[in-house]
Design a protein around this motif. Structure first.
Motif, mmCIF file in Angstrom:
data_model
loop_
_atom_site.group_PDB
_atom_site.id
_atom_site.type_symbol
_atom_site.label_atom_id
_atom_site.label_comp_id
_atom_site.label_asym_id
_atom_site.label_seq_id
_atom_site.Cartn_x
_atom_site.Cartn_y
_atom_site.Cartn_z
ATOM 1 N N ALA A 193 0.818 -1.224 0.000
ATOM 2 C CA ALA A 193 0.000 0.000 0.000
ATOM 3 C C ALA A 193 0.845 1.264 0.000
ATOM 4 O O ALA A 193 0.471 2.284 0.575
ATOM 5 N N CYS A 194 1.986 1.223 -0.664
ATOM 6 C CA CYS A 194 2.862 2.395 -0.697
ATOM 7 C C CYS A 194 2.389 3.376 -1.776
ATOM 8 O O CYS A 194 2.076 2.973 -2.899
ATOM 9 N N PRO A 195 2.335 4.667 -1.450
ATOM 10 C CA PRO A 195 1.843 5.644 -2.422
ATOM 11 C C PRO A 195 2.822 5.938 -3.570
ATOM 12 O O PRO A 195 2.434 6.554 -4.568
ATOM 13 N N GLU A 196 4.070 5.503 -3.440
ATOM 14 C CA GLU A 196 5.075 5.822 -4.469
ATOM 15 C C GLU A 196 4.891 4.914 -5.701
ATOM 16 O O GLU A 196 4.215 3.885 -5.626
ATOM 17 N N ASP A 197 5.529 5.303 -6.802
ATOM 18 C CA ASP A 197 5.277 4.545 -8.041
ATOM 19 C C ASP A 197 6.524 3.823 -8.586
ATOM 20 O O ASP A 197 6.613 3.580 -9.794
ATOM 21 N N CYS A 198 7.467 3.494 -7.732
ATOM 22 C CA CYS A 198 8.700 2.821 -8.157
ATOM 23 C C CYS A 198 8.335 1.576 -9.003
ATOM 24 O O CYS A 198 7.706 0.649 -8.483
ATOM 25 N N LYS A 199 8.763 1.592 -10.260
ATOM 26 C CA LYS A 199 8.263 0.579 -11.202
ATOM 27 C C LYS A 199 8.724 -0.840 -10.898
ATOM 28 O O LYS A 199 8.204 -1.804 -11.429
ATOM 29 N N TYR A 200 9.765 -0.957 -10.090
ATOM 30 C CA TYR A 200 10.278 -2.289 -9.763
ATOM 31 C C TYR A 200 9.570 -2.917 -8.573
ATOM 32 O O TYR A 200 9.739 -4.078 -8.272
ATOM 33 N N CYS A 201 8.761 -2.125 -7.853
ATOM 34 C CA CYS A 201 8.433 -2.516 -6.477
ATOM 35 C C CYS A 201 7.077 -3.196 -6.319
ATOM 36 O O CYS A 201 6.032 -2.633 -6.669
ATOM 37 N N PRO A 202 7.090 -4.379 -5.726
ATOM 38 C CA PRO A 202 5.833 -5.100 -5.488
ATOM 39 C C PRO A 202 4.947 -4.429 -4.442
ATOM 40 O O PRO A 202 3.774 -4.781 -4.317
ATOM 41 N N THR B 58 7.409 9.911 -8.434
ATOM 42 C CA THR B 58 6.781 10.534 -7.253
ATOM 43 C C THR B 58 7.785 11.135 -6.271
ATOM 44 O O THR B 58 7.381 11.719 -5.270
ATOM 45 N N ARG B 59 9.058 10.918 -6.475
ATOM 46 C CA ARG B 59 10.081 11.646 -5.701
ATOM 47 C C ARG B 59 11.301 11.810 -6.600
ATOM 48 O O ARG B 59 11.517 11.002 -7.508
ATOM 49 N N THR B 60 12.066 12.848 -6.363
ATOM 50 C CA THR B 60 13.157 13.152 -7.284
ATOM 51 C C THR B 60 14.486 12.569 -6.790
ATOM 52 O O THR B 60 14.620 12.179 -5.622
HETATM 53 FE FE1 SF4 Z 1 7.275 2.413 -1.807
HETATM 54 FE FE2 SF4 Z 1 9.076 2.784 -3.743
HETATM 55 FE FE3 SF4 Z 1 9.840 1.990 -1.262
HETATM 56 FE FE4 SF4 Z 1 8.482 0.338 -2.897
HETATM 57 S S1 SF4 Z 1 10.542 1.157 -3.226
HETATM 58 S S2 SF4 Z 1 8.132 0.640 -0.763
HETATM 59 S S3 SF4 Z 1 7.079 1.761 -3.946
HETATM 60 S S4 SF4 Z 1 8.904 3.933 -1.856
#
Ligand code: SF4
Ligand code: SAM
Ligand code: DTB
Length: 368
Positions: free
Chosen positions: A86-95, A201-203
């Motif tokens: 439920a993480c708000p970020e959009d890191c494309k690798y991340c489950p 979503t973050r720089t």
């Molecule tokens: Fe959230 Fe990105 Fe961390 Fe995954 S890598 S937990 S999407 S901030």
């Protein structure tokens, strides 16, 4: 929310510290007041390392490794996801990003007691560092009491403590340091140029600012990246250059191979050539001679022979235990067998010293 602003270009005037506090071979030391600037690596120089014949590169990396470390010791850390999904970020690798359907079961911040039970297990199986990760953009004020209790409890057991919670302000970093946090993990992930393809979503600058806050608070930095995300070699060069040219390179440098998780945008990328991965390890070792280079995510799909080559290339830290944060890692038995076959010993825990914390000493020195 991150107050200091330090650009990559500004970071270039201090010496490298060592995780095991050895003096630099060239006499440079972050402690002796001398100000010989550390080497600033040019991309062309790093590219030349990538272009070396494999045997020459491995020989050079292993030679550098032996100057600073026992070549037959590997540091072992265990990871625990203390807040999952439920993480708000959009890191494309991340489950764990809420934007991708990966079927992951979400979990709120764990209770302190549960975390301490897991830390105890990690201690029993031989880990010396316990790394707690949360799927957050950044920690919130309401979470701080629990986080501090986790740090204090884990440290009390004699384990080194590490957390990875997303972005930190100076104040948050200082609070975690005061509770006894030894390391903070925050990865640059890739080159500044490729970064925008992976996260919006973050720089990159946000990440550098968090690393500066961690340094300001006197904690040790764990920062690395992921390879195999569809980047080009020039991006791997750019990532390694950013890490190596920091005023103080990270004490711990995790090199992750992308774990392709179904449902993430990167789930069907082609595999990176394993030799290219090993080259990244070797070059990280050469660029950051005194840092622990961690053969991080991705070991589950690596052969024993490939891992052995990574150790020869200078990797001297692993995540130990059947799970990383949410994905599989080799079981402890398999790692113990591999260590035995290679004559590798787990690195002993650093003797637990009194916590010294001085937020004013932004020379990033903490004596532990
Ligand atoms: Fe959230 Fe990105 Fe961390 Fe995954 S890598 S937990 S999407 S901030
Ligand atoms: N949410 C926090 C953050 O991103 O800073 C902390 C946890 S996050 C999962 C920690 C790191 O794990 C990421 O920066 C990334 O480098 C790594 N990571 C996440 N998913 C990965 C994957 N599928 N393969 C390899 N590394 C991964
Ligand atoms: C790091 O560089 N790798 C670890 C740790 N730091 C936090 C995380 C790897 C995560 C792999 C995907 C998962 O298990 O969720």
């Amino acid at each position: 929310m991150n107050s200091p602003t330090v650009s990559a270009a500004q970071q270039g005037s201090r010496n490298q510290s060592s995780e095991n506090q050895q003096p630099a071979a060239n006499g440079n030391s972050a402690h002796n007041g001398q100000t010989t600037p550390p080497k600033q690596w040019q991309r062309s120089e790093i590219a030349a390392l990538f272009a070396l014949p494999m045997n020459d590169l491995l020989f050079r990396a292993q030679s550098v490794h032996r100057e600073h470390f026992n070549p037959n010791e590997v540091q072992v850390s265990t990871l625990l996801s203390i807040k999952t999904g439920a993480c708000p970020e959009d890191c494309k690798y991340c489950p764990q990003s809420a934007r991708y359907d990966t079927g992951l079961e979400k979990e709120q911040l764990m209770e302190v007691q549960k975390v301490l039970e897991q830390a105890e297990r990690a201690l029993q199986t031989g880990a010396t560092r316990f790394c707690m990760g949360a799927a957050w953009r950044d920690p919130k004020e309401r979470d701080m009491p629990k986080l501090k209790a986790m740090i204090e409890g884990v440290r009390e057991m004699g384990l080194e403590t590490c957390m990875t919670l997303g972005m930190l302000s100076n104040e948050q970093a200082a609070a975690l340091a005061e509770a006894g946090l030894d390391y903070y993990n925050h990865n640059l992930d890739t080159s500044p140029e490729f970064y925008g393809e992976i996260i919006t979503t973050r720089t990159y600058q946000d990440r550098l600012n968090t690393l500066q806050s961690v340094r300001n608070a006197g904690m040790k930095v764990c920062s690395g990246g992921i390879v195999g995300m569809g980047e080009e070699q020039k991006d791997r060069i750019g990532l390694l250059q950013q890490l190596a040219n920091m005023p103080l390179p990270p004490e711990s440098v995790p090199i992750n191979q992308l774990v392709k998780v179904s449902g993430t945008p990167l789930d069907s990328l082609e595999d990176l050539d394993p030799f290219e991965f090993i080259r990244c390890i070797a070059i990280a070792r050469i660029l950051m001679p005194k840092s622990h280079v961690r053969l991080s995510a991705g070991r589950e799909t690596m052969s024993d022979e490939m891992q052995a080559l990574c150790f020869f290339a200078g990797a001297n830290s692993i995540f130990y235990g059947e799970k990383l944060l949410t994905t599989a890692n080799p079981v402890a038995d398999a790692d113990q067998r591999l260590f035995a076959r290679l004559g590798i010993r787990p690195e002993a825990a650093k003797p637990k010293k009194e916590l010294f914390y001085d937020a004013a000493a932004n020379d990033s020195q903490s004596a532990r």
